[in-house]
Design an enzyme around this catalytic site. Structure first.
Site, mmCIF file in Angstrom:
data_model
loop_
_atom_site.group_PDB
_atom_site.id
_atom_site.type_symbol
_atom_site.label_atom_id
_atom_site.label_comp_id
_atom_site.label_asym_id
_atom_site.label_seq_id
_atom_site.Cartn_x
_atom_site.Cartn_y
_atom_site.Cartn_z
ATOM 1 N N LYS A 178 0.845 -1.198 0.000
ATOM 2 C CA LYS A 178 0.000 0.000 0.000
ATOM 3 C C LYS A 178 0.882 1.251 0.000
ATOM 4 O O LYS A 178 2.082 1.173 0.274
ATOM 5 C CB LYS A 178 -0.921 -0.012 1.229
ATOM 6 C CG LYS A 178 -0.190 -0.034 2.571
ATOM 7 C CD LYS A 178 -1.126 -0.390 3.718
ATOM 8 C CE LYS A 178 -0.389 -0.385 5.053
ATOM 9 N NZ LYS A 178 -1.212 -0.952 6.134
ATOM 10 N N TYR A 219 16.121 29.356 9.731
ATOM 11 C CA TYR A 219 14.874 29.995 10.169
ATOM 12 C C TYR A 219 14.746 29.997 11.689
ATOM 13 O O TYR A 219 15.107 29.027 12.362
ATOM 14 C CB TYR A 219 13.677 29.250 9.583
ATOM 15 C CG TYR A 219 13.427 29.562 8.129
ATOM 16 C CD1 TYR A 219 13.178 30.861 7.705
ATOM 17 C CD2 TYR A 219 13.431 28.542 7.189
ATOM 18 C CE1 TYR A 219 12.944 31.137 6.371
ATOM 19 C CE2 TYR A 219 13.194 28.813 5.845
ATOM 20 C CZ TYR A 219 12.952 30.117 5.442
ATOM 21 O OH TYR A 219 12.724 30.390 4.124
HETATM 22 C C1 PLP Z 1 -0.515 -1.993 6.773
HETATM 23 C C2 PLP Z 1 -1.126 -3.291 7.069
HETATM 24 C C3 PLP Z 1 -0.348 -4.454 7.185
HETATM 25 C C4 PLP Z 1 1.166 -4.417 7.187
HETATM 26 O O1 PLP Z 1 1.592 -3.864 8.412
HETATM 27 P P1 PLP Z 1 3.145 -3.715 8.775
HETATM 28 O O2 PLP Z 1 3.140 -3.293 10.195
HETATM 29 O O3 PLP Z 1 3.683 -2.673 7.867
HETATM 30 O O4 PLP Z 1 3.777 -5.038 8.555
HETATM 31 C C5 PLP Z 1 -1.000 -5.665 7.324
HETATM 32 N N1 PLP Z 1 -2.350 -5.729 7.389
HETATM 33 C C6 PLP Z 1 -3.129 -4.632 7.317
HETATM 34 C C7 PLP Z 1 -4.591 -4.770 7.433
HETATM 35 C C8 PLP Z 1 -2.553 -3.380 7.171
HETATM 36 O O5 PLP Z 1 -3.323 -2.290 7.129
#
Ligand code: PLP
Length: 367
Positions: free
Chosen positions: A40, A258
């Protein structure tokens, strides 16, 4: 679109061989349990079109994304992969799932009803995952809703339940009592759906034998960031290097940047690189007179930012780094500096550093 190195402020190198090795390491950790990959958010910022095929080359056949748009991009790169969309149904786009052979993860009773109706309309039992909540309280059917779905009358589901899944809230904190409760609840819910493969483990869950079930779903561990508190990450995948555009001298008592938030405690040499918070290098990773910033390496020497991170620039205190000149390289991630080191300085987690990686870098894929 890849930006030529000569026109970019910095070079982001993504080591696809390390990514593949991390995937194989997790497969090994799971001792034979099938292992998907969570890609994702553009493969956690690394580029889904490159990361997906690299993972497939390492043997991965099932992928999870968050959005339908991401699923379409992955489908274009991997025609044969099994692709799930985690965030539930994007209601108006049911035909897109079917046209691209993409599986939704049904996370509510409404999702289930809409998808079942869609299957009846197209006259096919299309595959989908059922997401049950075991304690995260974000997405997923609750226990009662899942039980209803599992009742004998509902047995002839209009869709094909290809996977039963749930998600951990804090498996990254070893010994957290909620993790054990979630493992128990998932076991209980699986009993309602005999014969349907189960998936519970995120990266941290892959370390827990009772969480592995039939399909592990690691994300962040693949990309080389910390996935369990106190445990070393797998191989680093990302390197961020920036040519120094200018070196200047400041006198003791001068301030840099800044807010005049950093004061030279001695006569200092300051190197400036073309990376800033607009590149996802978080502003909180800078330094002030009261707070140290993220480590950066110049000439092999660990240095500190001098002052705040600007939108497009960072000043680095290179006083201890020997002879430094414009054109030399500063390493912001890599060479012993992990994404978690940057995250810690910025008060966040490696996930946010990775998914913030900017669009202005010259991106180089190796391996
Ligand atoms: C993002 C996600 C994962 C992976 O999680 P990590 O901590 O990055 O391994 C697995 N399952 C779901 C439902 C997620 O949203």
């Amino acid at each position: 679109m890849t930006i030529p190195q000569s026109e970019a402020g910095a070079v982001l190198t993504i080591d696809l061989a390390a990514l593949a090795a991390n995937y194989r390491a997790i497969v090994g950790m799971g001792g034979g349990v099938a292992t998907a990959a969570v890609v994702k958010a553009d493969a956690y910022g690394l580029g889904i079109e490159r990361a997906g095929p690299a993972l497939a080359g390492a043997g991965c056949t099932t992928f999870f994304v968050a959005h339908l748009s991401e699923a379409k991009r992955l489908r274009a790169a991997l025609p044969a992969a099994t692709v799930y969309v985690l965030n539930g149904l994007f209601g108006a786009a049911l035909d897109t799932y079917t046209a691209h052979d993409i599986r939704p993860v049904l996370g509510s009773r409404e999702d289930v009803e809409i998808f079942a109706a869609h299957c009846e309309t197209v006259g096919r039992r299309l595959p989908a995952a059922i997401h049950v909540d075991t304690g995260m309280n974000r997405l997923g059917l609750d226990l009662a809703e899942a039980a209803l779905l599992a009742e004998p009358g509902a047995n002839a589901l209009a869709f094909e339940p290809a996977l039963l899944m749930s998600h951990f809230a804090c498996a990254d904190e070893p010994g957290h009592p909620l993790t054990a409760r979630q493992i128990d609840r998932f076991q209980q819910i699986r009993g309602l759906f005999p014969g349907i493969p189960g998936s519970l483990a995120n990266s941290a869950g892959c370390t827990l034998p009772a969480a592995r079930h039939d399909l592990m779903r690691p994300g962040v561990a693949l990309y080389g960031a910390r996935y369990v508190a106190g445990r070393d990450p797998l191989a680093p995948v990302v390197t961020l290097e920036a040519p120094i555009v200018q070196v200047r001298s400041v006198r003791v008592g001068d301030t840099v940047g800044y807010g005049a938030a950093w004061t030279a405690g001695r006569n200092s040499r300051i190197a400036v690189v073309s990376v800033g918070y607009a590149d996802g290098y978080l502003r909180q990773a800078g330094s002030t007179d009261r707070k140290t910033g993220a480590p950066m390496r110049v000439n092999g020497v660990l240095c500190q930012p001098a002052g705040r991170v600007s939108m497009d620039l960072i000043a680095i205190d290179v006083t201890d780094a020997g002879a430094v000149a414009a054109g030399d390289t500063a390493t912001l991630i890599g060479d012993g500096i992990g994404v978690d080191d940057v995250a810690e300085a910025a008060g966040t987690i490696g996930y946010e550093i990775l998914t913030s990686l900017g669009r202005r870098y010259h991106r180089r894929y190796t391996g």
